[in-house]
Design an enzyme around this catalytic site. Structure first.
Site, mmCIF file in Angstrom:
data_model
loop_
_atom_site.group_PDB
_atom_site.id
_atom_site.type_symbol
_atom_site.label_atom_id
_atom_site.label_comp_id
_atom_site.label_asym_id
_atom_site.label_seq_id
_atom_site.Cartn_x
_atom_site.Cartn_y
_atom_site.Cartn_z
ATOM 1 N N HIS A 220 5.747 -5.200 12.466
ATOM 2 C CA HIS A 220 5.370 -4.131 12.076
ATOM 3 C C HIS A 220 5.056 -3.338 13.549
ATOM 4 O O HIS A 220 3.879 -2.954 14.056
ATOM 5 C CB HIS A 220 4.036 -4.120 11.206
ATOM 6 C CG HIS A 220 3.691 -2.871 10.765
ATOM 7 N ND1 HIS A 220 2.711 -1.981 11.500
ATOM 8 C CD2 HIS A 220 3.681 -2.039 9.452
ATOM 9 C CE1 HIS A 220 2.465 -0.817 10.613
ATOM 10 N NE2 HIS A 220 3.327 -0.740 9.437
ATOM 11 N N ASP B 40 -0.185 -4.097 6.756
ATOM 12 C CA ASP B 40 -1.130 -3.231 7.642
ATOM 13 C C ASP B 40 -2.569 -3.782 7.317
ATOM 14 O O ASP B 40 -3.158 -3.526 6.582
ATOM 15 C CB ASP B 40 -0.902 -1.856 7.138
ATOM 16 C CG ASP B 40 0.536 -1.406 7.632
ATOM 17 O OD1 ASP B 40 1.366 -2.178 7.587
ATOM 18 O OD2 ASP B 40 0.678 0.108 7.805
ATOM 19 N N HIS C 9 -7.219 -1.607 5.742
ATOM 20 C CA HIS C 9 -6.405 -0.642 6.267
ATOM 21 C C HIS C 9 -7.211 0.668 6.011
ATOM 22 O O HIS C 9 -8.284 0.678 5.693
ATOM 23 C CB HIS C 9 -5.093 -0.846 5.712
ATOM 24 C CG HIS C 9 -3.971 0.270 6.554
ATOM 25 N ND1 HIS C 9 -3.951 0.213 7.992
ATOM 26 C CD2 HIS C 9 -3.113 0.901 6.078
ATOM 27 C CE1 HIS C 9 -3.021 0.959 8.414
ATOM 28 N NE2 HIS C 9 -2.289 1.616 7.159
ATOM 29 N N HIS D 298 1.267 3.948 2.099
ATOM 30 C CA HIS D 298 1.941 4.566 3.070
ATOM 31 C C HIS D 298 3.313 4.972 3.130
ATOM 32 O O HIS D 298 4.064 3.851 2.667
ATOM 33 C CB HIS D 298 1.373 4.107 4.405
ATOM 34 C CG HIS D 298 -0.034 4.342 4.720
ATOM 35 N ND1 HIS D 298 -0.745 3.930 5.858
ATOM 36 C CD2 HIS D 298 -0.808 5.583 4.651
ATOM 37 C CE1 HIS D 298 -1.879 4.395 5.781
ATOM 38 N NE2 HIS D 298 -1.995 5.414 5.194
ATOM 39 N N ASP E 65 5.931 4.419 5.131
ATOM 40 C CA ASP E 65 6.800 3.503 5.701
ATOM 41 C C ASP E 65 6.968 2.137 4.940
ATOM 42 O O ASP E 65 7.606 1.205 5.285
ATOM 43 C CB ASP E 65 6.290 3.194 6.894
ATOM 44 C CG ASP E 65 4.835 2.861 7.115
ATOM 45 O OD1 ASP E 65 4.035 3.207 6.361
ATOM 46 O OD2 ASP E 65 4.528 1.972 8.160
ATOM 47 N N HIS E 66 6.096 2.094 3.762
ATOM 48 C CA HIS E 66 6.135 0.885 2.836
ATOM 49 C C HIS E 66 6.735 1.020 1.395
ATOM 50 O O HIS E 66 6.883 0.174 0.859
ATOM 51 C CB HIS E 66 4.650 0.298 2.845
ATOM 52 C CG HIS E 66 4.358 -0.438 4.166
ATOM 53 N ND1 HIS E 66 4.300 -1.665 4.491
ATOM 54 C CD2 HIS E 66 3.837 0.322 5.230
ATOM 55 C CE1 HIS E 66 3.649 -1.864 5.635
ATOM 56 N NE2 HIS E 66 3.575 -0.832 6.295
ATOM 57 N N HIS F 216 0.701 -1.338 -0.035
ATOM 58 C CA HIS F 216 0.141 -0.070 -0.117
ATOM 59 C C HIS F 216 1.069 1.298 0.073
ATOM 60 O O HIS F 216 2.179 1.117 -0.003
ATOM 61 C CB HIS F 216 -1.014 0.105 1.146
ATOM 62 C CG HIS F 216 -0.317 0.072 2.531
ATOM 63 N ND1 HIS F 216 0.558 -0.990 3.063
ATOM 64 C CD2 HIS F 216 -0.407 1.047 3.557
ATOM 65 C CE1 HIS F 216 0.893 -0.471 4.320
ATOM 66 N NE2 HIS F 216 0.383 0.671 4.548
#
Length: 306
Positions: free
Chosen positions: A271, A213, A143, A65, A67-68, A63
């Site tokens: 995570h 997530d 998510h 976001h 941090d990914h 996805h």
């Protein structure tokens, strides 16, 4: 034995911390490398674990976001500086592909390799990669924005030849591959020797599910049912269940419930929220109380799936 291994490059959430890098894993299947998510620090972790850029040809982004995905532009730039050739396929949502194309057009106009974007549609379930030994499927997670999980499935393995029967019947070498694939043997006089007299059953195939997530949802259980090893986010302890739900995440007990109900053999949790500065043992204890075969993800950890 053929290699099927997961390498953990990052298992923290939101931001890098003194304990963890952001989400990133590399699946090594028979020396082909498949990256899952690409948080900051991914390329440094890639180097520390002795992985080779030249063997990385598919990147799966769960996805959009940061941090990914924030590590992806730097990783691709470094690969180009190392003159990596061929094609890298990035499996990603449409908005991510558009943003990445703009970045590459501006900062890396002379990329040494071809980039192909395989667009993941929100909520879809399909096989997004296949070769002679492996498939990768995508399935929806739950998510705060569209998010996909990935299942790596080893295809059925070949049967084992019985050496005594091969020798006794003087079976030509040219026929052995077909027999391992399930064929019977027809003798020169026309007599058919059934395959089950010539072989023994194959080793079981192995599968791995990556659930990044997501809130707890029984539909995830259905999608990953029967998978051997599950990675499932466990951002919070159950004492923060309301926070987890509000932010679209799972607790350690919810991750363990998913693994248990899916019939998995092993669970990897990760995570982790940076609030667990003293370590993730409370999360491990909570998950293991429901699903004993639980381990903590950690940077540098290699997990053999076979």
């Amino acid at each position: 034995m053929a290699k099927f291994q997961v390498n953990i490059l990052g298992c923290g959430s939101a931001t890098p911390s003194a304990r963890h890098q952001q989400s990133c894993q590399v699946v090594d299947f028979r020396d082909k490398l498949f990256m899952i998510d690409c948080g900051e620090g991914a390329q440094s972790g890639f180097r520390r674990m002795g992985l080779k850029f030249s063997r990385l040809s598919h990147i799966f982004i769960s996805h959009l976001h940061g941090d990914h995905v924030f590590g992806l532009p730097g990783l691709l730039s470094t690969m180009s500086l190392h003159d990596i050739q061929g094609t890298v396929t990035i499996h990603i949502f449409r908005e991510g592909a558009e943003l990445l194309k703009s970045w590459m057009d501006f900062f890396n106009r002379q990329c040494s390799f071809n980039i192909v974007y395989d667009i993941i549609e929100p909520g879809e379930r399909r096989v997004i990669y296949e070769d002679s030994g492996l498939t990768v499927e995508t399935f929806p997670l739950y998510h705060r924005l569209p998010c996909s999980g990935f299942i790596f499935r080893e295809k059925p393995k070949l049967r084992h030849l019985r050496g005594d029967m091969v020798k006794f019947l003087s079976i030509p070498i040219s026929l052995l591959q077909g027999i391992k694939e399930g064929a019977d043997y027809v003798k020169p006089d026309g007599i058919v020797i059934p395959n089950d007299r010539l072989t023994t059953p194959p080793d079981p195939s192995v599968s791995y599910a990556y659930c990044s997530d997501t809130m707890y949802n029984p539909r995830v259980v259905k999608d990953i049912a029967g998978v051997n090893t599950v990675y499932h986010e466990a951002t919070y302890h159950s004492s923060l269940t309301s926070t987890a739900k509000e932010r679209g995440h799972s607790t350690a007990s919810e991750a363990a419930t998913v693994a248990r109900d899916a019939g998995a053999s092993r669970l990897i949790i990760g995570h982790f929220s940076k609030r667990y500065i003293q370590g993730e043992k409370p999360l491990l204890d909570e998950a293991a109380a429901i699903f004993p075969s639980t381990i903590l993800a950690n940077e540098g950890l290699r997990i053999d799936l076979e």
